[in-house]
Design a protein around this motif. Structure first.
Motif, short mmCIF file in Angstrom:
data_model
loop_
_atom_site.label_atom_id
_atom_site.label_comp_id
_atom_site.label_asym_id
_atom_site.label_seq_id
_atom_site.Cartn_x
_atom_site.Cartn_y
_atom_site.Cartn_z
N ASP A 1 1.55 -14.18 14.47
CA ASP A 1 0.33 -14.57 14.86
C ASP A 1 -0.94 -13.64 14.64
O ASP A 1 -1.57 -13.53 15.49
N ALA A 2 -0.77 -13.04 13.40
CA ALA A 2 -1.82 -11.84 13.31
C ALA A 2 -2.63 -12.07 12.04
O ALA A 2 -2.17 -13.00 11.02
N THR A 3 -3.92 -11.76 11.93
CA THR A 3 -4.71 -11.77 10.94
C THR A 3 -4.75 -10.55 10.05
O THR A 3 -4.64 -9.65 10.57
N PHE A 4 -4.80 -10.86 8.79
CA PHE A 4 -4.36 -9.81 7.74
C PHE A 4 -5.81 -9.71 6.79
O PHE A 4 -6.15 -10.48 6.45
N THR A 5 -5.89 -8.42 6.23
CA THR A 5 -6.74 -8.03 5.05
C THR A 5 -5.92 -7.38 4.06
O THR A 5 -5.01 -6.98 4.19
N VAL A 6 -6.29 -7.65 2.92
CA VAL A 6 -5.66 -7.35 1.47
C VAL A 6 -6.36 -6.41 0.72
O VAL A 6 -7.61 -6.30 0.51
N HIS A 7 -5.62 -5.29 0.43
CA HIS A 7 -6.63 -4.26 -0.13
C HIS A 7 -5.46 -3.90 -1.43
O HIS A 7 -4.18 -4.03 -1.63
N ALA A 8 -6.22 -3.20 -2.45
CA ALA A 8 -5.69 -2.75 -3.61
C ALA A 8 -4.74 -1.60 -3.30
O ALA A 8 -4.96 -0.86 -2.38
N ILE A 9 -3.56 -1.43 -3.94
CA ILE A 9 -2.62 -0.60 -3.73
C ILE A 9 -3.10 0.92 -3.65
O ILE A 9 -2.51 1.59 -3.04
N ASP A 10 -4.23 1.20 -4.41
CA ASP A 10 -4.60 2.57 -4.44
C ASP A 10 -5.90 2.76 -3.31
O ASP A 10 -6.60 3.85 -3.10
N ASP A 11 -5.96 1.77 -2.67
CA ASP A 11 -7.25 1.74 -1.66
C ASP A 11 -6.43 2.53 -0.38
O ASP A 11 -6.50 1.82 0.64
N THR A 12 -6.32 3.68 -0.38
CA THR A 12 -5.69 4.55 0.65
C THR A 12 -6.44 4.57 1.82
O THR A 12 -6.05 4.57 3.04
N ARG B 1 15.54 2.61 1.02
CA ARG B 1 14.08 2.83 1.68
C ARG B 1 13.83 4.40 1.68
O ARG B 1 14.78 5.23 2.17
N VAL B 2 12.80 4.73 1.20
CA VAL B 2 12.13 6.12 1.08
C VAL B 2 10.75 6.00 2.12
O VAL B 2 9.93 5.24 1.94
N THR B 3 10.69 6.88 3.11
CA THR B 3 9.56 6.83 4.18
C THR B 3 8.89 8.16 4.04
O THR B 3 9.35 9.10 3.53
N GLY B 4 7.62 8.07 4.36
CA GLY B 4 6.91 9.31 4.45
C GLY B 4 6.13 9.60 3.34
O GLY B 4 5.59 10.93 3.27
N LEU B 5 6.09 9.12 2.19
CA LEU B 5 5.76 9.50 0.94
C LEU B 5 4.03 9.02 1.21
O LEU B 5 3.66 8.01 1.56
N THR B 6 3.47 10.02 0.52
CA THR B 6 1.62 9.80 0.43
C THR B 6 1.28 9.42 -0.82
O THR B 6 0.24 8.87 -1.31
N SER B 7 2.17 9.76 -1.80
CA SER B 7 1.99 9.22 -3.21
C SER B 7 3.16 9.56 -4.04
O SER B 7 4.08 10.08 -3.77
N ILE B 8 3.06 8.83 -5.19
CA ILE B 8 4.02 9.12 -6.29
C ILE B 8 3.22 10.18 -7.15
O ILE B 8 2.06 9.76 -7.96
N GLN C 1 0.78 8.68 -14.48
CA GLN C 1 -0.32 8.47 -13.48
C GLN C 1 0.07 8.58 -12.14
O GLN C 1 0.95 7.90 -11.79
N ALA C 2 -0.72 9.15 -11.11
CA ALA C 2 -0.21 9.17 -9.71
C ALA C 2 -0.55 7.75 -9.24
O ALA C 2 -1.35 7.25 -9.55
N ILE C 3 0.33 7.62 -8.10
CA ILE C 3 0.32 6.36 -7.58
C ILE C 3 -0.06 6.58 -5.93
O ILE C 3 1.00 7.29 -5.44
N PRO C 4 -1.33 6.54 -5.36
CA PRO C 4 -1.34 7.03 -4.00
C PRO C 4 -0.92 5.96 -3.13
O PRO C 4 -0.76 4.59 -3.56
N LEU C 5 -0.23 6.11 -2.00
CA LEU C 5 0.20 5.41 -0.94
C LEU C 5 -0.71 5.47 0.18
O LEU C 5 -1.00 6.58 0.65
N ALA C 6 -0.84 4.32 1.02
CA ALA C 6 -1.48 4.15 2.17
C ALA C 6 -0.38 4.91 3.25
O ALA C 6 0.64 4.89 3.26
N PRO C 7 -0.73 5.75 4.38
CA PRO C 7 -0.07 5.96 5.40
C PRO C 7 0.90 5.05 5.85
O PRO C 7 0.25 3.81 6.22
N GLY C 8 2.22 5.42 6.02
CA GLY C 8 3.25 4.49 6.72
C GLY C 8 3.55 3.49 5.76
O GLY C 8 4.43 2.49 6.37
#
Length: 521
Positions: free
Chosen positions: A23-34, A278-285, A361-368
């Motif tokens: 029951d939550a509203t979501f927004t969608v962002h590009a994978i590199d929109d950190t 599962r791999v956690t805590g990465l900020t980017s490839i 090419q680097a792949i940025p990841l959003a926190p979390g």
């Protein structure tokens, strides 16, 4: 008509709190929109109508949606919760499938589409018999139709979790919650990995195995794969050329996938099956190949297997060939994961030393945002005949079963055999020493009908006759003790090159009826 990529029945799951974001509203962002500052417009895949508000259901399931440009991955955000999603074709590419072939299957004939609509209408009634009948009409003549959505949904008949793109089929399970392989139907996802509910309405602990056993294989078996150690490895120990797996593959005309490494245990083998880790805590490839360090808890939740702790090269990495070292794909990028086993080089035991194999090419990841690593080259063997033979490096029955059951749930079919570990002394054979006999008996009971007690056949004059060997006095003594005769062994545990060939033929003989019943011969 060209197939349009989309995000199919996504699930909003928060692994940090182990809950669905409902029951939550979501927004969608590009994978590199950190910074998550630029929401992307989303539309309905079929009509192209704009979706003004992307909202999850009461069980955390979002509607299908499409993003302009058809990106393979996006980020979704609701409050502080952020996660990544992979599109239908993104999952197809990650699985190593051909998009054109999959598109052709998804866009089958109008007749198949109409039949699928009938199955969906029947599903809305939540009557298992109706669902099975209608889905059978939809899919009986169209085995290549692809169930492509990934999600989780709930109905009065139970919980059903969608898997990666798979060929689909129908299975009726009398007396328990139904398991039907089809596409999503208005708010209800039906697919591989159905759960059985017990009388209290709780998920039955053996659901995955029971469903797999009832459904059976959905594709013809063309390969054989193994989860094992040195006893299964192919030419990785000096005393043995080949393996029983190779003997079986050649006899059955199957391609072989054998990533078994001497010295590893079931949890190590789990990494090599292709199951997502599962791999956690990465900020980017990263873009370059510079090595970085991950804490033990960041990879597979800290759950790892046995390691050889005698590294001597000053790097903290085992010198055993390949032990604890894995070539993994992360978001399509090959990366090397190496587990630190001692403090040489200033590292901490349990850490992972990770680096990209080739620059890109680097792949940025959003926190979390978590990512998943899969063993390179393993994905296309998911539908193989699997042999579970984890060996003696960990004889703990609970841990062995945990790994096996997870792999069974992941592969989603019942084409797998279990080979208990070898017992190496008379005292182990009769159970007066150690836990070996209890482990063997436990595996035979837990996987009855597909676990084969091969040691009595190998501990016989018949095994020597098969090898063309005249028994020695030591062989006779060994056979009397119930252990594999010396002439077939390279040491206390391992077999000679001839011994592994006899072992492979022995397994084929013992499992012959079972293999025939599964169309493998």
């Amino acid at each position: 008509m060209a197939f349009q990529d989309y995000f199919g029945t996504p699930i909003a799951y928060d692994p940090t709190q182990d809950r669905l974001v409902a029951d939550a509203t979501f927004t969608v962002h590009a994978i590199d929109d950190t910074s998550l500052s630029t929401p992307l417009p989303v539309t309905e895949p079929g009509s192209g109508a704009a979706i003004a508000e992307l909202r999850s259901s009461s069980i955390g399931v979002l509607p299908d949606f499409r993003v302009a440009g058809d990106p393979a991955q996006v980020l979704i955000k609701s409050g502080s919760f952020v996660t990544s999603l992979t599109s239908v074709f993104g999952a197809v590419l990650a699985a190593g499938l051909d998009p054109d072939t999959v598109a052709a299957a998804i866009l089958a004939s109008d007749e198949a589409s109409a039949a699928r609509d009938d199955a969906q209408q029947a599903a809305a009634s939540l009557t298992p018999e109706m669902i099975s009948e209608a889905a059978g009409e939809a899919l009986g003549d169209h085995p290549d139709v692809i169930a492509s959505a990934v999600g989780l949904a709930q109905s009065d008949a139970g919980l059903v979790r969608k898997g990666q793109p798979e060929a689909v089929r129908v299975a009726a399970l009398p007396g328990i919650s139904f398991a039907v392989m089809t596409e999503s139907a208005d708010g209800l996802s039906l697919g591989l990995g159905a759960f059985i509910l017990d009388e209290a309405g709780e998920i039955h602990p053996d659901s995955a195995a029971k469903i797999a056993a009832a459904v059976g294989a959905t594709k013809p078996v063309t390969s054989i794969a193994v989860l094992g150690d040195s006893m299964s490895s192919d030419g990785k120990i000096p005393s043995t050329a080949g393996s029983y797996v190779r003997t079986m593959a050649q006899a059955l005309g199957l391609e072989m996938f054998n990533p078994a490494i001497p010295g590893e245990n079931p949890l190590d083998g789990l990494f090599r099956t292709g199951i997502p880790i599962r791999v956690t805590g990465l900020t980017s490839i990263p873009a370059d190949t510079t090595e970085f360090v991950l804490a033990a808890s960041q990879v597979n939740g800290g759950e790892t297997g046995h390691r050889d702790t005698t590294a001597t090269d000053g790097t903290g990495i085992s010198t055993g060939a390949g032990v604890g070292q894995f070539l993994m794909d992360v978001m399509g990028v090959p990366m090397r994961f190496r587990r630190v086993v001692n403090t040489e080089g200033g590292y901490t035991v349990g850490q992972w030393r990770v680096n990209r194999v080739t620059a890109g090419q680097a792949i940025p990841l959003a926190p979390g945002v978590d990512v998943y690593a899969t063993y390179t080259g393993a994905a296309r063997f998911k539908d193989a005949l699997w042999v579970f033979a984890s060996g003696r490096n960990d004889m703990n029955l609970t841990r062995i079963r945990s790994v096996y059951d997870r792999v069974v749930a992941w592969i989603g079919h019942d084409n797998y055999l279990v080979l208990p570990p070898v017992l190496t002394s008379a005292a182990e054979v009769d159970g007066s020493f150690g836990t070996g006999r209890a482990t063997v008996n436990g595996l035979l009971a837990a996987y009855a009908g597909r676990a084969f007690d091969w040691q009595p056949s190998m501990s016989s004059t018949a095994a020597l006759t098969m090898a063309g060997i005249t028994p020695t006095s030591q062989d006779t003594s060994d056979i009397s003790d119930g252990i594999v005769p010396y002439s077939l062994r390279a040491d206390t545990t391992h077999f000679t090159s001839l011994g592994v060939q006899v072992w492979g033929q022995t397994v084929l003989d013992l499992a012959g009826s079972w293999l025939n019943s599964h169309g493998i011969h």
